[in-house]
Structure formats: structure tokens, C-alpha cells
Design an enzyme around this catalytic site. Structure first.
Site, mmCIF file in Angstrom:
data_model
loop_
_atom_site.group_PDB
_atom_site.id
_atom_site.type_symbol
_atom_site.label_atom_id
_atom_site.label_comp_id
_atom_site.label_asym_id
_atom_site.label_seq_id
_atom_site.Cartn_x
_atom_site.Cartn_y
_atom_site.Cartn_z
ATOM 1 N N SER A 111 -16.397 -2.968 -9.012
ATOM 2 C CA SER A 111 -17.397 -2.125 -8.366
ATOM 3 C C SER A 111 -18.770 -2.373 -8.949
ATOM 4 O O SER A 111 -19.032 -2.050 -10.112
ATOM 5 C CB SER A 111 -17.029 -0.644 -8.542
ATOM 6 O OG SER A 111 -18.088 0.185 -8.105
ATOM 7 N N SER B 138 -4.392 6.861 0.379
ATOM 8 C CA SER B 138 -5.737 7.092 0.916
ATOM 9 C C SER B 138 -5.994 6.201 2.128
ATOM 10 O O SER B 138 -7.133 5.844 2.419
ATOM 11 C CB SER B 138 -6.799 6.828 -0.166
ATOM 12 O OG SER B 138 -6.724 5.501 -0.642
ATOM 13 N N ILE C 141 -26.867 16.102 2.485
ATOM 14 C CA ILE C 141 -27.433 15.105 1.584
ATOM 15 C C ILE C 141 -27.531 15.714 0.189
ATOM 16 O O ILE C 141 -28.168 16.743 -0.010
ATOM 17 C CB ILE C 141 -28.824 14.660 2.072
ATOM 18 C CG1 ILE C 141 -28.680 13.897 3.394
ATOM 19 C CG2 ILE C 141 -29.518 13.797 1.020
ATOM 20 C CD1 ILE C 141 -30.005 13.480 4.000
ATOM 21 N N ASP D 185 -23.691 11.906 -10.448
ATOM 22 C CA ASP D 185 -24.440 11.024 -9.537
ATOM 23 C C ASP D 185 -25.846 10.795 -10.090
ATOM 24 O O ASP D 185 -26.831 11.359 -9.607
ATOM 25 C CB ASP D 185 -24.489 11.643 -8.152
ATOM 26 C CG ASP D 185 -24.970 10.667 -7.088
ATOM 27 O OD1 ASP D 185 -25.130 9.473 -7.415
ATOM 28 O OD2 ASP D 185 -25.186 11.101 -5.942
ATOM 29 N N ALA E 122 -6.014 -2.405 -4.363
ATOM 30 C CA ALA E 122 -5.445 -1.071 -4.562
ATOM 31 C C ALA E 122 -6.175 -0.376 -5.706
ATOM 32 O O ALA E 122 -6.431 -0.967 -6.753
ATOM 33 C CB ALA E 122 -3.957 -1.171 -4.869
ATOM 34 N N TYR F 249 -13.775 6.589 -12.875
ATOM 35 C CA TYR F 249 -13.641 5.470 -11.951
ATOM 36 C C TYR F 249 -14.475 4.281 -12.414
ATOM 37 O O TYR F 249 -14.034 3.138 -12.382
ATOM 38 C CB TYR F 249 -14.072 5.905 -10.547
ATOM 39 C CG TYR F 249 -14.038 4.806 -9.508
ATOM 40 C CD1 TYR F 249 -12.831 4.392 -8.952
ATOM 41 C CD2 TYR F 249 -15.212 4.213 -9.058
ATOM 42 C CE1 TYR F 249 -12.795 3.393 -7.990
ATOM 43 C CE2 TYR F 249 -15.191 3.220 -8.100
ATOM 44 C CZ TYR F 249 -13.973 2.808 -7.568
ATOM 45 O OH TYR F 249 -13.948 1.814 -6.623
ATOM 46 N N ASP G 278 0.854 -1.189 0.000
ATOM 47 C CA ASP G 278 0.000 0.000 0.000
ATOM 48 C C ASP G 278 0.891 1.240 0.000
ATOM 49 O O ASP G 278 1.894 1.279 0.715
ATOM 50 C CB ASP G 278 -0.910 0.004 1.241
ATOM 51 C CG ASP G 278 -2.138 0.876 1.070
ATOM 52 O OD1 ASP G 278 -1.974 2.060 0.730
ATOM 53 O OD2 ASP G 278 -3.258 0.374 1.283
ATOM 54 N N ARG H 14 -29.180 3.051 -1.446
ATOM 55 C CA ARG H 14 -27.895 2.395 -1.681
ATOM 56 C C ARG H 14 -27.931 0.999 -1.055
ATOM 57 O O ARG H 14 -28.681 0.740 -0.113
ATOM 58 C CB ARG H 14 -26.733 3.221 -1.089
ATOM 59 C CG ARG H 14 -26.530 4.581 -1.773
ATOM 60 C CD ARG H 14 -26.108 4.422 -3.200
ATOM 61 N NE ARG H 14 -25.885 5.689 -3.894
ATOM 62 C CZ ARG H 14 -26.733 6.230 -4.763
ATOM 63 N NH1 ARG H 14 -27.902 5.635 -5.003
ATOM 64 N NH2 ARG H 14 -26.437 7.359 -5.373
#
Length: 330
Positions: free
Chosen positions: A127, A44, A212, A282, A84, A153, A40, A220
Site C-alpha cells: 500500500s 469482504s 466528507i 487520518d 488477500a 493496516y 478467497d 488523493r
């Protein structure tokens, strides 16, 4: 669990092992008797978050550094858990080139070394929140990925799966693609590019209103990290998982306002919530995984309820509050 005894005496490499999933996974592998090497660069994550266990060795370094990769693969790990990543959506929008280097070239390099030493299993953290799109049916099933994505991402997480599949198809590398859904729990330090739950705990414990983005009705599929770890470890031992993409989620939806309300309740935060415009990228108002495949191939059954997971996360925040306050970067 008896099936995890297979890790006893094995060498396991965990890239990104100082993060939330990685630290919890490394601790469980070490308890199962594995010799764990954590790689690592702490971009982050934090060294204090790594479990203090005699079976764990920490190597600070970058997955883009060939000398560091040669060092860890010289130990000839039998298992590689590639966690990672350049995390996550907003960070990738702000830094798309770095996202491509870490999540694209980074996994390609790790795969090349894994192929060179002949690992028994290569598990990649993809993901579920990324590879499924607005055109995917809910609950998200593994067959219904999208190429209409909204952040770098999401693009590079899908790219990682394409690379693992390539190595499996051409070289017969035994890979598994684990599609995470909204992981949370002890070990995740809050910060500018971190997930909503640790950030909400941080702000609530500082007496601030919880922001929010949207109207709070968004859902979610929050999944407690211990359930994710059990799923990952099963991926390393179940032959049926090889070559497959498998969702690891809770299989349940919870509204954002519900999450914020529970966190304010647990922290006794009187500041409530504030509403802000949803971010441009989003676009998904609902996230929900189908975990039927995980149940069939891994005997995966989430065991920690959403509220219990939040309670345990709050306990971790309370116990590590001074370290968290020093480490949080906003």
C-alpha cells in the site's frame, strides 16, 4: 498486449481474487490464456463478482488454513498474485489482532508455500497509502518509506514487504512489491470498511448527502483499477521488476470535494455533501505517487482519466445495482 502472452497456458494463483483488483486481474489473466485459481474467503467480497470465464476456478477458503493452501498449491502455480488482506485502516484500528493474523501470518504462510513449489514470480499488493508517512516527501518515491505509521493496516502492509524481501534475500524467491494508490473502479462493493468512492456512489444513488471527513481540500491519488491491473501483469513478466518495490498510482492529485461533486453530478444526487471531523488516524492531507520507477521498469502509463474512471464505475453500479444493494454491509 503481446508481452502478456507469457501467461498463456500458465497456472496463476490470485489470493483475494473476488475483490475489486483481484476480479479484474483474474479476468485479464484468463483472457490472456492463463488458468487462474482464485482463493478467497469472501469476508469482504462476493462470489457474484468473480468473472464468469472457463479459465477461472474459484476456491473458497482462508489463507490461514493450511489445508486450503495445500489444495491450491498442489496445482503448482507458476505465478502468485497475493491480494488477500484484512482491509483496511479503520477495520484494522477496530480489529488489530485479526489484521496482524491475516496480513502478517497470512502472507508468511503463502510465501512458504510459494517457495516450496518454486514459483516464477510472487507479486504482493502493498500500500502506497500505507508505507509512506508524514515524514515522506511528496510525491512519494519508493526509497522514502516511513516507520512512523498511524494504523495497524499500515504496519502490517509494511510487514508484508519485509517478509517478501526476506524470502527474496535468503531464498532468491522472485518477488515484486506493488504499492497501490487509492484504487477504484468496477468490482468494489460498498460497505462499512470499504473505500470512499464506492460508498459515495452508494449513498448518492440513495439520495443521501456525501460525508466528507475534513474540509474537502484533502487530495488523493485515485487510480483506476484497469491501470493497476496492467501494472501488475507487467510485474509478472518484466525481469527488471524482481526484488523491487514499485508504486502503481495515477501520478495525479484530486481533491476529495472534486470527487464528491462529480459523483453527485453523475448520479443526479441533489443532497450535496456534509462535513464531519477527520478521523484520528487520518493524518495525511495529501497523497501523490511518483510513478517514474514504474514507467522505467514496467513501461507503466496510466490510461484512464479520473473522470472517465468515475463514469465507468457509475455504469458498473447502475448495471449491478440490485446485487450491490443486497450485498452492501454498513
Amino acid at each position: 498486449m503481446d508481452e502478456f502472452k507469457v501467461y498463456d497456458g500458465k497456472c496463476v494463483l490470485v489470493t483475494g481474487g473476488a475483490g475489486c483488483v483481484g476480479s479484474n486481474l483474474s479476468g485479464s489473466l484468463a483472457e490472456a490464456g492463463a488458468r487462474v485459481i482464485i482463493l478467497d474467503n469472501l469476508s469482504s467480497s462476493y462470489e457474484w463478482n468473480i468473472p464468469d470465464h472457463e479459465n477461472i476456478e474459484f476456491v473458497r477458503g482462508d489463507i490461514l488454513d493450511d489445508e486450503v493452501l495445500k489444495r491450491v498449491f498442489r496445482e503448482r502455480p507458476e505465478y502468485v498474485f497475493h491480494l488477500a488482506a484484512h482491509f483496511a485502516n479503520q477495520n484494522s484500528v477496530d480489529n488489530p489482532e485479526k489484521d496482524l493474523m491475516v496480513n502478517g501470518l497470512g502472507i508468511l504462510k503463502v510465501l512458504e508455500y510459494a517457495q516450496l513449489v518454486g514459483v516464477e514470480r510472487f507479486i504482493y499488493s502493498s500500500s502506497g497509502c500505507g508505507v509512506y508517512g508524514l515524514d515522506s516527501e511528496i510525491p512519494f518515491g519508493e526509497h522514502d518509506i516511513s516507520i512512523s505509521l498511524h494504523t495497524p493496516y499500515q504496519v502490517t502492509k509494511l510487514l508484508g514487504e519485509l517478509y517478501t524481501n526476506y524470502f527474496h534475500n535468503l531464498y532468491d524467491l522472485p518477488i515484486v512489491n506493488a504499492r497501490f494508490f487509492n484504487v477504484f473502479g468496477p468490482g468494489e462493493v460498498p460497505g462499512k470498511y470499504r473505500n470512499v468512492i464506492p460508498n459515495f456512489f452508494y449513498w448518492a444513488m440513495n439520495g443521501q448527502p456525501l460525508p466528507i471527513t475534513g474540509d474537502g481540500s484533502e487530495t488523493r491519488d485515485w487510480t483506476f483499477v484497469e491501470d493497476i491491473v496492467r501494472g501488475l501483469m507487467a510485474m509478472g513478466v518484466r525481469k527488471e521488476a524482481v526484488g523491487e518495490a514499485i508504486n502503481l498510482g495515477s501520478g495525479k492529485e484530486h481533491r476529495v470535494i472534486e470527487m464528491a461533486t462529480i459523483i453527485n453530478e453523475l448520479t443526479e444526487n441533489p443532497a450535496g455533501v456534509v462535513y464531519r471531523p477527520r478521523r484520528d488516524w487520518d493524518a495525511k492531507t495529501r497523497l501523490l505517487s511518483s510513478i517514474d520507477k514504474a514507467g522505467e521498469l514496467l513501461d507503466y502509463k496510466p490510461q484512464v482519466s479520473f473522470r472517465e474512471g468515475l463514469e465507468r464505475t457509475h455504469e458498473w453500479f447502475t448495471e449491478n445495482w440490485e446485487l450491490i444493494k443486497k450485498s452492501a454491509e454498513f
